[in-house]
Motif scaffolding. Structure first.
Motif, mmCIF file in Angstrom:
data_model
loop_
_atom_site.group_PDB
_atom_site.id
_atom_site.type_symbol
_atom_site.label_atom_id
_atom_site.label_comp_id
_atom_site.label_asym_id
_atom_site.label_seq_id
_atom_site.Cartn_x
_atom_site.Cartn_y
_atom_site.Cartn_z
ATOM 1 N N GLN A 1 0.826 -1.203 0.000
ATOM 2 C CA GLN A 1 0.000 0.000 0.000
ATOM 3 C C GLN A 1 0.861 1.255 0.000
ATOM 4 N N SER A 2 1.994 1.204 0.680
ATOM 5 C CA SER A 2 2.870 2.382 0.730
ATOM 6 C C SER A 2 3.377 2.752 -0.666
ATOM 7 N N THR A 3 3.673 1.735 -1.494
ATOM 8 C CA THR A 3 4.118 2.007 -2.860
ATOM 9 C C THR A 3 3.001 2.657 -3.669
ATOM 10 N N LEU A 4 1.802 2.127 -3.527
ATOM 11 C CA LEU A 4 0.652 2.699 -4.215
ATOM 12 C C LEU A 4 0.409 4.134 -3.756
ATOM 13 N N ASP A 5 0.505 4.381 -2.457
ATOM 14 C CA ASP A 5 0.295 5.730 -1.913
ATOM 15 C C ASP A 5 1.309 6.723 -2.467
ATOM 16 N N THR A 6 2.555 6.285 -2.610
ATOM 17 C CA THR A 6 3.589 7.167 -3.156
ATOM 18 C C THR A 6 3.268 7.546 -4.594
ATOM 19 N N PHE A 7 2.821 6.571 -5.379
ATOM 20 C CA PHE A 7 2.427 6.852 -6.755
ATOM 21 C C PHE A 7 1.259 7.838 -6.798
ATOM 22 N N ILE A 8 0.240 7.589 -5.996
ATOM 23 C CA ILE A 8 -0.941 8.455 -6.000
ATOM 24 C C ILE A 8 -0.568 9.878 -5.611
ATOM 25 N N ALA A 9 0.302 10.021 -4.618
ATOM 26 C CA ALA A 9 0.735 11.349 -4.197
ATOM 27 C C ALA A 9 1.401 12.100 -5.350
ATOM 28 N N GLY A 10 2.146 11.388 -6.168
ATOM 29 C CA GLY A 10 2.806 12.020 -7.297
ATOM 30 C C GLY A 10 1.870 12.372 -8.443
ATOM 31 N N MET A 11 0.673 11.814 -8.449
ATOM 32 C CA MET A 11 -0.283 12.038 -9.536
ATOM 33 C C MET A 11 -1.350 13.074 -9.194
ATOM 34 N N SER B 1 -14.415 13.498 -17.085
ATOM 35 C CA SER B 1 -14.061 14.747 -17.756
ATOM 36 C C SER B 1 -12.649 15.198 -17.395
ATOM 37 N N ARG B 2 -12.162 14.757 -16.244
ATOM 38 C CA ARG B 2 -10.791 15.061 -15.821
ATOM 39 C C ARG B 2 -10.002 13.762 -15.754
ATOM 40 N N PRO B 3 -8.735 13.744 -16.219
ATOM 41 C CA PRO B 3 -7.927 12.526 -16.097
ATOM 42 C C PRO B 3 -7.948 11.999 -14.668
ATOM 43 N N THR B 4 -8.181 10.687 -14.517
ATOM 44 C CA THR B 4 -8.454 10.117 -13.206
ATOM 45 C C THR B 4 -7.682 8.827 -12.984
ATOM 46 N N VAL B 5 -7.058 8.721 -11.817
ATOM 47 C CA VAL B 5 -6.482 7.452 -11.366
ATOM 48 C C VAL B 5 -7.607 6.677 -10.691
ATOM 49 N N MET B 6 -7.904 5.496 -11.204
ATOM 50 C CA MET B 6 -8.937 4.654 -10.613
ATOM 51 C C MET B 6 -8.265 3.428 -10.005
ATOM 52 N N VAL B 7 -8.362 3.306 -8.701
ATOM 53 C CA VAL B 7 -7.670 2.252 -7.969
ATOM 54 C C VAL B 7 -8.574 1.034 -7.851
ATOM 55 N N LEU B 8 -8.137 -0.065 -8.448
ATOM 56 C CA LEU B 8 -8.832 -1.332 -8.309
ATOM 57 C C LEU B 8 -8.073 -2.214 -7.327
ATOM 58 N N ARG B 9 -8.800 -3.024 -6.592
ATOM 59 C CA ARG B 9 -8.201 -3.958 -5.638
ATOM 60 C C ARG B 9 -8.256 -5.361 -6.227
#
Length: 276
Positions: free
Chosen positions: A225-235, A258-266
Motif C-alpha cells: 500500500q505504501s508504494t501505491l500511496d507514493t504513486f498516487i501522491a505524485g499524480m 471529464s478530468r484525467p483520473t487514477v482509478m484504484v482497483l483492488r
C-alpha cells in the motif's frame, strides 16, 4: 431467374451472419481493419457486459481480464491461473520479464496465445482482429536476467474495442521513444506498473502517464500500500483519484471522466460468486 437469386441469397446469408462490427476508436490511423478476422465461441465465464462497454477486472499483479459485450474474454500477463471461475480465455497476452507475467504451459484450448517477445532483441508484431476487438502490440526493451538489456523484449498490448483504446504497459523499463509513443497512439485507459523498482522508476512513469493523457489510469504491479500511496501522491496535482472499492470497472466511451483520473482497483481472483 428466381432460382438464381435464391441461390445467391443462400450464399450471402451465412457471410452476413458471421460479420461483426467494431466501433472505431481514435487510437491510431495505422491500426486499420485486417482481413481474415476470426470469430470465436463464448468462453464458459459468462458475465453480462452492457453494449459498447468493456469490463476490466484486476485479477492479480499485472493480470487483468478484459471482457466485451460480445463475450470475448482476454487476459493480460497471463500466468495460467485466473481464479476459481471456470474459464478458457479467448486470448491471452504474456510478457517474460518474470514468471509472474507468463506461463510456459498455457492451456492448449486457448485459441490465441500472444507472447510479448520474439527472438532475442527482435521483438514481435501482433495484429489480431476478432471483429469486436483489435489487439495489437508495441515492443519496448526490458532488463535481461543478467541486468543487461533485452531490446524489444516487452510488449505494450493495446485493445481497440467499443470505440475505446485501452493499453497495458506490461513490464516497462524505460520511457517510450517518439516512434513508440506514435505507435501507441491515444489511450483512453491505461494500466501502468507503479512499483517504481523492478519496472520504470516512479518519476519516469508519472511523466509517461502525463504525456499519454489517458482519461483513466489504473495502477498495477504495486507490492505494498505504501508504494501505491507514493504513486498516487505524485499524480494528485494533475489527476483526480477514485478508490473504486473492488476489482472491477465497466468502461464506455460516453462515460469517461471529464478530468484525467487514477482509478484504484483492488485485485481479486475471478470467481462466479464475485461477478454474478
Amino acid at each position: 431467374m428466381r432460382l438464381i437469386v435464391f441461390l445467391v441469397l443462400l450464399c450471402v446469408a451465412p457471410i452476413a451472419a458471421l460479420s461483426q462490427t467494431r466501433t472505431p476508436s481514435h487510437c491510431i490511423a495505422l491500426a486499420a481493419d485486417i482481413d481474415g478476422a476470426q470469430f470465436l465461441r463464448r468462453a464458459s465465464y459468462d458475465v453480462d457486459v452492457a453494449p459498447e462497454t468493456v469490463r476490466l477486472h484486476y485479477i492479480a499483479h499485472a493480470s487483468f481480464l478484459l471482457r466485451t459485450n460480445g463475450g470475448l474474454n482476454m487476459v493480460t500477463d497471463f500466468t495460467g491461473f485466473t481464479g476459481s471461475a471456470p474459464m478458457i480465455p479467448d486470448v491471452v497476452m504474456m510478457n517474460h520479464a518474470h514468471d509472474t507475467h507468463w506461463t510456459a504451459f498455457p492451456d492448449p484450448a486457448i485459441p490465441h496465445v500472444l507472447e510479448g517477445w520474439g527472438e532475442f532483441g527482435q521483438g514481435i508484431d501482433h495484429r489480431l482482429d476478432l471483429g469486436e476487438v483489435l489487439v495489437r502490440n508495441v515492443s519496448t526493451d526490458i532488463r535481461s536476467q543478467w541486468s543487461g538489456v533485452e531490446e524489444n523484449g516487452n510488449s505494450i498490448f493495446i485493445f481497440e474495442v467499443a470505440g475505446l483504446c485501452i493499453g497495458h504497459l506490461g513490464h516497462l523499463h524505460h520511457e517510450p521513444n517518439a516512434e513508440q509513443y506514435a505507435a501507441i497512439g491515444r489511450l483512453d485507459v491505461v494500466m501502468a506498473a507503479v512499483d517504481g523498482g523492478t519496472t520504470v522508476d516512479l518519476p519516469t512513469m508519472i511523466r509517461i502517464l502525463g504525456r499519454l493523457k489517458s482519461s483513466i489510469v489504473i495502477p498495477m504491479h504495486w507490492f505494498a500500500q505504501s508504494t501505491l500511496d507514493t504513486f498516487i501522491a505524485g499524480m494528485r496535482d494533475d489527476f483526480a483519484v477514485v478508490e473504486v472499492g473492488g476489482p472491477a470497472l465497466d468502461v464506455s466511451l460516453d462515460r469517461l471522466p471529464s478530468r484525467p483520473t487514477v482509478m484504484v482497483l483492488r485485485p481479486a481472483w475471478l470467481s462466479v460468486a464475485a461477478d454474478d
